[in-house]
Design a protein around this motif. Structure first.
Motif, PDB file in Angstrom:
ATOM      1  N   LEU A  10       9.780  15.301  -2.743  1.00  0.00           N
ATOM      2  CA  LEU A  10       9.326  14.266  -3.675  1.00  0.00           C
ATOM      3  C   LEU A  10       9.814  12.894  -3.254  1.00  0.00           C
ATOM      4  O   LEU A  10       9.194  11.875  -3.598  1.00  0.00           O
ATOM      5  N   ALA A  11      10.938  12.842  -2.540  1.00  0.00           N
ATOM      6  CA  ALA A  11      11.474  11.572  -2.051  1.00  0.00           C
ATOM      7  C   ALA A  11      11.040  11.282  -0.623  1.00  0.00           C
ATOM      8  O   ALA A  11      10.859  10.131  -0.237  1.00  0.00           O
ATOM      9  N   LEU A  12      10.871  12.349   0.180  1.00  0.00           N
ATOM     10  CA  LEU A  12      10.478  12.215   1.585  1.00  0.00           C
ATOM     11  C   LEU A  12       9.311  13.160   1.853  1.00  0.00           C
ATOM     12  O   LEU A  12       9.501  14.270   2.352  1.00  0.00           O
ATOM     13  N   PRO A  13       8.091  12.746   1.523  1.00  0.00           N
ATOM     14  CA  PRO A  13       6.944  13.665   1.641  1.00  0.00           C
ATOM     15  C   PRO A  13       6.707  14.174   3.054  1.00  0.00           C
ATOM     16  O   PRO A  13       6.124  15.244   3.234  1.00  0.00           O
ATOM     17  N   ASP A  14       7.132  13.412   4.068  1.00  0.00           N
ATOM     18  CA  ASP A  14       6.870  13.819   5.447  1.00  0.00           C
ATOM     19  C   ASP A  14       8.005  14.633   6.052  1.00  0.00           C
ATOM     20  O   ASP A  14       8.001  14.927   7.247  1.00  0.00           O
ATOM     21  N   ALA A  15       8.992  15.009   5.256  1.00  0.00           N
ATOM     22  CA  ALA A  15      10.155  15.730   5.781  1.00  0.00           C
ATOM     23  C   ALA A  15      10.013  17.232   5.544  1.00  0.00           C
ATOM     24  O   ALA A  15       9.370  17.675   4.592  1.00  0.00           O
ATOM     25  N   ARG A  16      10.644  18.010   6.422  1.00  0.00           N
ATOM     26  CA  ARG A  16      10.776  19.445   6.205  1.00  0.00           C
ATOM     27  C   ARG A  16      12.258  19.790   6.283  1.00  0.00           C
ATOM     28  O   ARG A  16      13.033  19.146   6.999  1.00  0.00           O
ATOM     29  N   VAL A  17      12.655  20.788   5.534  1.00  0.00           N
ATOM     30  CA  VAL A  17      14.060  21.195   5.494  1.00  0.00           C
ATOM     31  C   VAL A  17      14.251  22.405   6.390  1.00  0.00           C
ATOM     32  O   VAL A  17      13.522  23.394   6.286  1.00  0.00           O
ATOM     33  N   VAL A  18      15.217  22.314   7.301  1.00  0.00           N
ATOM     34  CA  VAL A  18      15.569  23.402   8.209  1.00  0.00           C
ATOM     35  C   VAL A  18      16.998  23.826   7.905  1.00  0.00           C
ATOM     36  O   VAL A  18      17.867  22.976   7.680  1.00  0.00           O
TER      37      VAL A  18
END
Length: 308
Positions: free
Chosen positions: A17-25
């Motif tokens: 919601l804060a970083l739409p282009d991010a993915r969590v690894v």
């Protein structure tokens, strides 16, 4: 895990919601089926260049280690090796891993080996280990205690008030405009934190004659709490609402048996550091490992950025 509230599911799940282009690894170390350690990463890619941060927004994401492990250093080293291999595979150009504040006087060699530079910062924390709130209160700056009593005599009150999030966010946006903050946190992101079923995020407020003076969003994990995000009205300074609310948060966390209240880093700003010390906080070091680029393209992009 020896980690921080930012490694909790509620924070990681809200990040898009804060970083739409991010993915969590999530990189892990295991002992059989048991999880021994982990490093959460927020990864973005722009113009073909990948960036990875142990968690964004200057928060502390890793390495996280099970405190029951007999050899904590070995787990941290294993996580560093796993991260190094992952960085090479992903050809990461930019990034940073930031440790939680502790008592280490030097950076971890295994993690420093992954970095182009290592920077020492400090965070100010209120330790409640082996102390009651009354112990804390009697030890803080005398002027701070006097100010809190004066604030109460003026009618200032504190409460846990999750329904005041939108009101606090409006004050925060006014401050963000004054500070020139280009990407303030959106209300939806903060609401997702506060509404998470785990209840790890809590909003505390201070009100004067019914009006909101300030609000502080506190993130919790096991025995610690982090006074992370806030919004304050201009009148908060004169009424001493902010320091009053901090002491009331410490009171609430002490009553719940928590042993640490983190007031965050201050960017080496002396006035802010002295303010936190007046609230009984002590400085503890933390380390930011600025990751070395892992590809020729990444090094070229960094050199071009530096030239500009």
């Amino acid at each position: 895990m020896q980690g921080s509230p930012f490694a909790r599911a509620g924070f990681l799940e809200a990040l898009p919601l804060a970083l739409p282009d991010a993915r969590v690894v999530l990189l892990t170390a295991r002992r059989g089926a048991a999880l021994a350690g982990a490093v959460p990463l927020a990864v973005t890619r722009r113009w073909g260049v990948a960036s990875a941060y142990s968690l964004p927004f200057g928060t502390y994401g890793g390495p996280l280690v099970d405190p029951t492990e007999p050899d904590l250093a070995a787990v941290r080293a294993e996580l560093a090796r796993a991260l190094g291999e992952w960085l090479r595979r992903e050809r990461v150009a930019l990034g940073e891993v930031v440790t939680p504040p502790g008592r280490e006087s030097a950076p971890d060699p295994a993690w420093a080996a992954l970095a182009s530079s290592t920077v020492r910062h400090v965070a100010h924390v209120v330790s409640l280990e082996g102390r009651t709130f009354e112990d804390y209160w009697s030890a803080i700056d005398r002027k701070t205690r006097k100010g809190a009593r004066q604030s109460q005599s003026k009618g200032l009150t504190a409460a846990e008030e999750p329904e005041a999030l939108a009101e606090t966010h409006a004050l925060y946006l006014e401050q963000a405009r004054a500070w020139g903050l280009s990407r303030p946190y959106g209300l939806g992101f903060l609401r997702a934190l506060l509404d998470h079923p785990s209840g790890f995020a809590r909003l505390f407020t201070a009100r004067l004659e019914g009006g909101l003076a300030c609000g502080i969003l506190v993130l919790t994990s096991a025995g610690q709490a982090f006074a992370w995000w806030s919004g304050a009205a201009p009148a908060a300074r004169e009424s001493l609402a902010y320091p009053f609310l901090i002491t009331e948060i410490v009171r609430a966390m002490s009553a719940e048996g928590r042993t640490l209240v983190n007031l965050g880093s201050s960017g080496e700003k002396g006035a802010i550091e002295r303010f936190k010390e007046s609230l009984g906080a002590e400085a503890r070091p933390l380390w930011a490992y600025r990751l070395a680029p892992r590809s020729r393209l990444a090094r070229w992009a960094l050199a071009l950025k530096g030239a500009r």
